[in-house]
Design an enzyme around this catalytic site. Sequence first.
Site, PDB file in Angstrom:
ATOM      1  N   ARG A 173      11.907  -1.616  12.070  1.00 28.25           N
ATOM      2  CA  ARG A 173      10.670  -1.171  12.727  1.00 28.25           C
ATOM      3  C   ARG A 173      10.304  -2.140  13.840  1.00 28.25           C
ATOM      4  NH1 ARG A 173       5.923   0.333   8.507  1.00 28.25           N
ATOM      5  NH2 ARG A 173       4.675  -0.831  10.011  1.00 28.25           N
ATOM      6  N   LYS A 195       0.831  -1.215   0.000  1.00 29.47           N
ATOM      7  CA  LYS A 195       0.000   0.000   0.000  1.00 29.47           C
ATOM      8  C   LYS A 195       0.864   1.263   0.000  1.00 29.47           C
ATOM      9  CE  LYS A 195      -2.045  -0.898   3.926  1.00 29.47           C
ATOM     10  NZ  LYS A 195      -1.414  -2.160   4.360  1.00 29.47           N
ATOM     11  N   ARG A 216      12.108  -6.031   5.149  1.00 26.98           N
ATOM     12  CA  ARG A 216      12.065  -4.635   5.611  1.00 26.98           C
ATOM     13  C   ARG A 216      12.642  -4.523   7.026  1.00 26.98           C
ATOM     14  NH1 ARG A 216       6.410  -1.574   5.644  1.00 26.98           N
ATOM     15  NH2 ARG A 216       5.989  -2.943   7.403  1.00 26.98           N
ATOM     16  N   ARG A 242      -0.401  -8.960  13.377  1.00 28.88           N
ATOM     17  CA  ARG A 242      -0.963  -7.944  12.478  1.00 28.88           C
ATOM     18  C   ARG A 242      -1.793  -8.592  11.373  1.00 28.88           C
ATOM     19  NH1 ARG A 242       4.335  -4.850  10.970  1.00 28.88           N
ATOM     20  NH2 ARG A 242       3.023  -3.822   9.433  1.00 28.88           N
ATOM     21  N   ARG A 274      -9.313   0.925   8.939  1.00 26.11           N
ATOM     22  CA  ARG A 274      -8.724  -0.354   9.356  1.00 26.11           C
ATOM     23  C   ARG A 274      -9.779  -1.300   9.931  1.00 26.11           C
ATOM     24  NH1 ARG A 274      -3.294   0.415   8.304  1.00 26.11           N
ATOM     25  NH2 ARG A 274      -1.976  -1.087   9.341  1.00 26.11           N
TER      26      ARG A 274
HETATM   27  P1  B4P Z   1       3.857  -1.805   2.375  1.00 27.08           P
HETATM   28  O1  B4P Z   1       2.791  -2.675   1.939  1.00 27.08           O
HETATM   29  O2  B4P Z   1       3.982  -0.500   1.714  1.00 27.08           O
HETATM   30  O3  B4P Z   1       3.569  -1.794   3.926  1.00 27.08           O
HETATM   31  P2  B4P Z   1       3.021  -0.625   4.811  1.00 27.08           P
HETATM   32  O4  B4P Z   1       2.460   0.522   3.991  1.00 27.08           O
HETATM   33  O5  B4P Z   1       4.110  -0.319   5.709  1.00 27.08           O
HETATM   34  O6  B4P Z   1       1.739  -1.200   5.558  1.00 27.08           O
HETATM   35  P3  B4P Z   1       1.655  -1.706   7.051  1.00 27.08           P
HETATM   36  O7  B4P Z   1       0.292  -2.272   7.182  1.00 27.08           O
HETATM   37  O8  B4P Z   1       2.814  -2.607   7.292  1.00 27.08           O
HETATM   38  O9  B4P Z   1       1.887  -0.455   7.998  1.00 27.08           O
HETATM   39  P4  B4P Z   1       1.031   0.777   8.472  1.00 27.08           P
HETATM   40  O10 B4P Z   1       2.044   1.839   8.522  1.00 27.08           O
HETATM   41  O11 B4P Z   1      -0.197   1.056   7.662  1.00 27.08           O
HETATM   42  O12 B4P Z   1       5.330  -2.392   2.179  1.00 27.08           O
HETATM   43  C1  B4P Z   1       5.819  -3.526   2.836  1.00 27.08           C
HETATM   44  C2  B4P Z   1       7.188  -3.970   2.282  1.00 27.08           C
HETATM   45  O13 B4P Z   1       7.013  -4.667   1.056  1.00 27.08           O
HETATM   46  C3  B4P Z   1       8.136  -2.806   1.971  1.00 27.08           C
HETATM   47  O14 B4P Z   1       9.400  -3.113   2.483  1.00 27.08           O
HETATM   48  C4  B4P Z   1       8.175  -2.728   0.452  1.00 27.08           C
HETATM   49  O15 B4P Z   1       9.437  -2.314  -0.041  1.00 27.08           O
HETATM   50  C5  B4P Z   1       7.887  -4.173   0.051  1.00 27.08           C
HETATM   51  N1  B4P Z   1       7.173  -4.277  -1.222  1.00 27.08           N
HETATM   52  C6  B4P Z   1       6.156  -3.491  -1.660  1.00 27.08           C
HETATM   53  N2  B4P Z   1       5.736  -3.876  -2.876  1.00 27.08           N
HETATM   54  C7  B4P Z   1       6.506  -4.975  -3.231  1.00 27.08           C
HETATM   55  C8  B4P Z   1       6.555  -5.845  -4.387  1.00 27.08           C
HETATM   56  N3  B4P Z   1       5.726  -5.703  -5.439  1.00 27.08           N
HETATM   57  N4  B4P Z   1       7.453  -6.857  -4.358  1.00 27.08           N
HETATM   58  C9  B4P Z   1       8.287  -7.034  -3.312  1.00 27.08           C
HETATM   59  N5  B4P Z   1       8.311  -6.242  -2.203  1.00 27.08           N
HETATM   60  C10 B4P Z   1       7.419  -5.222  -2.169  1.00 27.08           C
HETATM   61  O16 B4P Z   1       0.504   0.361   9.956  1.00 27.08           O
HETATM   62  C11 B4P Z   1       1.381   0.070  11.042  1.00 27.08           C
HETATM   63  C12 B4P Z   1       0.610   0.027  12.379  1.00 27.08           C
HETATM   64  O17 B4P Z   1       0.018   1.341  12.650  1.00 27.08           O
HETATM   65  C13 B4P Z   1      -0.593  -0.925  12.448  1.00 27.08           C
HETATM   66  O18 B4P Z   1      -0.212  -2.250  12.791  1.00 27.08           O
HETATM   67  C14 B4P Z   1      -1.449  -0.237  13.559  1.00 27.08           C
HETATM   68  O19 B4P Z   1      -0.970  -0.540  14.850  1.00 27.08           O
HETATM   69  C15 B4P Z   1      -1.238   1.243  13.329  1.00 27.08           C
HETATM   70  N6  B4P Z   1      -2.292   1.837  12.491  1.00 27.08           N
HETATM   71  C16 B4P Z   1      -2.106   2.353  11.213  1.00 27.08           C
HETATM   72  N7  B4P Z   1      -3.284   2.815  10.737  1.00 27.08           N
HETATM   73  C17 B4P Z   1      -4.228   2.578  11.699  1.00 27.08           C
HETATM   74  C18 B4P Z   1      -5.639   2.805  11.793  1.00 27.08           C
HETATM   75  N8  B4P Z   1      -6.321   3.351  10.777  1.00 27.08           N
HETATM   76  N9  B4P Z   1      -6.283   2.429  12.920  1.00 27.08           N
HETATM   77  C19 B4P Z   1      -5.629   1.874  13.945  1.00 27.08           C
HETATM   78  N10 B4P Z   1      -4.281   1.616  13.927  1.00 27.08           N
HETATM   79  C20 B4P Z   1      -3.596   1.958  12.820  1.00 27.08           C
END
Ligand code: B4P
Length: 187
Positions: free
Chosen positions: A133, A13, A127, A144, A88
């Site tokens: 992280r 995402k 990552r 998660r 979420r």
């Molecule tokens: P991403 O998929 O970009 O992961 P993310 O955005 O970090 O989502 P995530 O769910 O982990 O974290 P968030 O910050 O929203 O990338 C993952 C990895 O994959 C990267 O290293 C990337 O390089 C790699 N990648 C991407 N595309 C690829 C491909 N095609 N091939 C290979 N590799 C690839 O949330 C973190 C925490 O915040 C949650 O657990 C929660 O506690 C809190 N939170 C966030 N929003 C919330 C909400 N609305 N309500 C309540 N809590 C919330």
Amino acid sequence: MRIVLLGAPGSGKGTQAKLIVEQLQIPHISTGDLLRGAIAAKTPLGLAAKEVMDRGDLVSDEIVLGMLKDRLSADDASNGFILDGFPRNVTQAEMLEQLFQELNLTLDHALLIQVDPDEVVARIAKRAEIEGRTDDTEDVVRNRLNVYNEQTAPVAAFYQQQGIVTEVLGTGSVEDVQARIQAVLRF
Ligand code: B4P
């Protein structure tokens, strides 16, 4: 254009949102990034959120919605935005709908990026080596994923009822996924 990006943790995402905003010139609003910013700034909200995030659980709806309301009211969001990581759960989706009604806005697309759980675990392990992280350890990632299946997956059904969900395969290279999203958003 107003877009919600849905998908499991690690589905790409954040990666795809950064590419879409370059094309569409609209802000990328990530609740994860907003929360990590509050943690880095050591605000009371950030300190409360850190403990919850380190377990892989969801931060309270009120905290996240409060942060989001401020962000959506900023001038740069007046022509559209991408919401990454919000809603979420179904309560957040209902809160967002109410907020949109208050602000007289409509949602154009809910994109659901689909990736297998095994691929997600492998991506996040990679990552973890690079970014360190605290919520990227294997146990926390598994929690998660459980939280995603129980609380976030039903959000797709919520938007399905409104007829605005498009599923996008999230495997292959970053460019492959981007091309699929481009075809849906037609930019
Ligand atoms: P991403 O998929 O970009 O992961 P993310 O955005 O970090 O989502 P995530 O769910 O982990 O974290 P968030 O910050 O929203 O990338 C993952 C990895 O994959 C990267 O290293 C990337 O390089 C790699 N990648 C991407 N595309 C690829 C491909 N095609 N091939 C290979 N590799 C690839 O949330 C973190 C925490 O915040 C949650 O657990 C929660 O506690 C809190 N939170 C966030 N929003 C919330 C909400 N609305 N309500 C309540 N809590 C919330």
